[in-house]
Scaffold this motif. Sequence first.
Motif, PDB file in Angstrom:
ATOM      1  N   TRP A  72       1.141  -8.682  -6.730  1.00  0.00           N
ATOM      2  CA  TRP A  72       2.591  -8.669  -6.924  1.00  0.00           C
ATOM      3  C   TRP A  72       3.050  -7.980  -8.204  1.00  0.00           C
ATOM      4  CZ3 TRP A  72       4.396 -11.049 -11.209  1.00  0.00           C
ATOM      5  CH2 TRP A  72       3.621 -12.063 -11.770  1.00  0.00           C
ATOM      6  N   PRO A  73       2.333  -8.061  -9.353  1.00  0.00           N
ATOM      7  CA  PRO A  73       2.850  -7.361 -10.533  1.00  0.00           C
ATOM      8  C   PRO A  73       2.969  -5.848 -10.312  1.00  0.00           C
ATOM      9  CG  PRO A  73       1.207  -8.964 -11.201  1.00  0.00           C
ATOM     10  CD  PRO A  73       1.145  -8.862  -9.696  1.00  0.00           C
ATOM     11  N   SER A  74       2.002  -5.279  -9.603  1.00  0.00           N
ATOM     12  CA  SER A  74       2.020  -3.829  -9.424  1.00  0.00           C
ATOM     13  C   SER A  74       3.151  -3.363  -8.506  1.00  0.00           C
ATOM     14  CB  SER A  74       0.667  -3.333  -8.892  1.00  0.00           C
ATOM     15  OG  SER A  74       0.453  -3.761  -7.567  1.00  0.00           O
ATOM     16  N   HIS A  75       3.814  -4.299  -7.828  1.00  0.00           N
ATOM     17  CA  HIS A  75       4.945  -3.940  -6.966  1.00  0.00           C
ATOM     18  C   HIS A  75       6.287  -4.340  -7.579  1.00  0.00           C
ATOM     19  CE1 HIS A  75       2.026  -2.841  -4.003  1.00  0.00           C
ATOM     20  NE2 HIS A  75       1.541  -4.058  -3.941  1.00  0.00           N
ATOM     21  N   ASP A  76       6.247  -4.931  -8.767  1.00  0.00           N
ATOM     22  CA  ASP A  76       7.485  -5.352  -9.429  1.00  0.00           C
ATOM     23  C   ASP A  76       7.969  -4.236 -10.351  1.00  0.00           C
ATOM     24  OD1 ASP A  76       9.429  -7.538 -10.261  1.00  0.00           O
ATOM     25  OD2 ASP A  76       8.547  -6.922 -12.192  1.00  0.00           O
ATOM     26  N   ARG A  77       9.213  -3.784 -10.162  1.00  0.00           N
ATOM     27  CA  ARG A  77       9.755  -2.677 -10.956  1.00  0.00           C
ATOM     28  C   ARG A  77       9.725  -2.984 -12.444  1.00  0.00           C
ATOM     29  NH1 ARG A  77       8.748   1.787  -9.097  1.00  0.00           N
ATOM     30  NH2 ARG A  77       9.739   2.516 -10.981  1.00  0.00           N
ATOM     31  N   GLY A  78      10.106  -4.182 -12.823  1.00  0.00           N
ATOM     32  CA  GLY A  78      10.119  -4.521 -14.242  1.00  0.00           C
ATOM     33  C   GLY A  78       8.732  -4.412 -14.861  1.00  0.00           C
ATOM     34  N   ALA A 131       0.185   2.761  -6.094  1.00  0.00           N
ATOM     35  CA  ALA A 131      -0.463   2.749  -4.780  1.00  0.00           C
ATOM     36  C   ALA A 131      -1.666   1.816  -4.789  1.00  0.00           C
ATOM     37  CB  ALA A 131      -0.893   4.161  -4.380  1.00  0.00           C
ATOM     38  N   GLY A 132      -2.317   1.708  -5.925  1.00  0.00           N
ATOM     39  CA  GLY A 132      -3.467   0.831  -6.025  1.00  0.00           C
ATOM     40  C   GLY A 132      -4.048   0.832  -7.418  1.00  0.00           C
ATOM     41  N   MET A 133      -4.715  -0.249  -7.736  1.00  0.00           N
ATOM     42  CA  MET A 133      -5.471  -0.380  -8.979  1.00  0.00           C
ATOM     43  C   MET A 133      -6.944  -0.369  -8.595  1.00  0.00           C
ATOM     44  SD  MET A 133      -3.494  -0.897 -11.666  1.00  0.00           S
ATOM     45  CE  MET A 133      -1.865  -1.461 -12.112  1.00  0.00           C
ATOM     46  N   ILE A 134      -7.649   0.666  -8.993  1.00  0.00           N
ATOM     47  CA  ILE A 134      -9.061   0.788  -8.652  1.00  0.00           C
ATOM     48  C   ILE A 134      -9.867   0.309  -9.863  1.00  0.00           C
ATOM     49  CG2 ILE A 134     -10.878   2.278  -7.768  1.00  0.00           C
ATOM     50  CD1 ILE A 134      -8.263   2.088  -6.002  1.00  0.00           C
ATOM     51  N   ASN A 157     -13.406  -1.818  -6.758  1.00  0.00           N
ATOM     52  CA  ASN A 157     -12.539  -2.581  -5.872  1.00  0.00           C
ATOM     53  C   ASN A 157     -11.127  -2.030  -5.983  1.00  0.00           C
ATOM     54  OD1 ASN A 157     -10.854  -4.896  -4.833  1.00  0.00           O
ATOM     55  ND2 ASN A 157     -12.881  -5.804  -4.655  1.00  0.00           N
ATOM     56  N   TRP A 158     -10.432  -1.964  -4.849  1.00  0.00           N
ATOM     57  CA  TRP A 158      -9.051  -1.499  -4.782  1.00  0.00           C
ATOM     58  C   TRP A 158      -8.169  -2.731  -4.670  1.00  0.00           C
ATOM     59  CZ3 TRP A 158      -7.202   2.143  -0.245  1.00  0.00           C
ATOM     60  CH2 TRP A 158      -5.828   2.342  -0.319  1.00  0.00           C
ATOM     61  N   LEU A 159      -7.363  -2.980  -5.687  1.00  0.00           N
ATOM     62  CA  LEU A 159      -6.451  -4.111  -5.702  1.00  0.00           C
ATOM     63  C   LEU A 159      -5.018  -3.624  -5.887  1.00  0.00           C
ATOM     64  CD1 LEU A 159      -8.408  -6.541  -8.063  1.00  0.00           C
ATOM     65  CD2 LEU A 159      -8.346  -6.575  -5.567  1.00  0.00           C
ATOM     66  N   LEU A 204     -12.072  -1.876 -16.941  1.00  0.00           N
ATOM     67  CA  LEU A 204     -11.585  -0.527 -16.654  1.00  0.00           C
ATOM     68  C   LEU A 204     -10.937  -0.540 -15.278  1.00  0.00           C
ATOM     69  CD1 LEU A 204     -11.559   2.573 -17.455  1.00  0.00           C
ATOM     70  CD2 LEU A 204     -13.558   2.763 -15.960  1.00  0.00           C
ATOM     71  N   ALA A 205      -9.770   0.052 -15.184  1.00  0.00           N
ATOM     72  CA  ALA A 205      -9.109   0.236 -13.890  1.00  0.00           C
ATOM     73  C   ALA A 205      -8.353   1.550 -13.939  1.00  0.00           C
ATOM     74  CB  ALA A 205      -8.159  -0.919 -13.584  1.00  0.00           C
ATOM     75  N   VAL A 206      -8.207   2.156 -12.789  1.00  0.00           N
ATOM     76  CA  VAL A 206      -7.400   3.364 -12.666  1.00  0.00           C
ATOM     77  C   VAL A 206      -6.222   3.026 -11.771  1.00  0.00           C
ATOM     78  CG1 VAL A 206      -7.296   5.774 -11.908  1.00  0.00           C
ATOM     79  CG2 VAL A 206      -9.417   4.867 -12.930  1.00  0.00           C
ATOM     80  N   ALA A 207      -5.024   3.146 -12.324  1.00  0.00           N
ATOM     81  CA  ALA A 207      -3.818   2.977 -11.523  1.00  0.00           C
ATOM     82  C   ALA A 207      -3.541   4.307 -10.842  1.00  0.00           C
ATOM     83  CB  ALA A 207      -2.643   2.570 -12.402  1.00  0.00           C
TER      84      ALA A 207
END
Length: 192
Positions: free
Chosen positions: A142-148, A163-166, A137-139, A95-98
């Motif tokens: 690089w994938p979360s910053h790639d537009r594609g 902003a983050g993946m919690i 954990n807040w992660l 489980l993660a919350v973007a």
Amino acid sequence: MPDPNPAVLDFLATRRSRPAKTLSLPVPDRAALKPMLEMAARSPDHGKLEPWRFIVLERAALERLGALVAPCGAALGRTPEDIEKADRQYSQAHLAVAVIAVERASEKIPAIEQTYSAGAVCLALLNAALASGWGANWLSGWPSHDRGFVEAGLDLAPHERVAGMIHIGTQTAQPPERPRPDMDAITTWLSA
């Protein structure tokens, strides 16, 4: 005189993120997660713009995102090690919350203040999960910053960013305390 809340102060003085790779099942269900999201949404928000939103990523969604990592990383020229590490963040998670930073048009509130608000939401959600007894954990990565990646995987609009993946789950190990900053080295006191 202030009226301190010792329990909250103790929590803040001792809080510690749990490494995402040590989080396991069970994870909070929707009923348990909703109050944490509500707590996070109480973060400072200059102008009441709500320059953020949530995407709750359950197991199947995380697996789908994990499958996007390798082709995205290859297209970007990432090393196999970078790709494998990023893939694990999704394919091994439960489980993660973007937290999505949403830049709102505003003549009064600069974009940077909106970004700071989204960061505050990330920390508030992390702390709400920890205070609720979950590991978190807040992660990013690089994938979360790639537009594609974010457009294909999360359907983000051009004015949105991660902003983050919690990551939230049951902690399986107690992390050791890590070194903390030297407060004298990072603090300047101005009295005039």
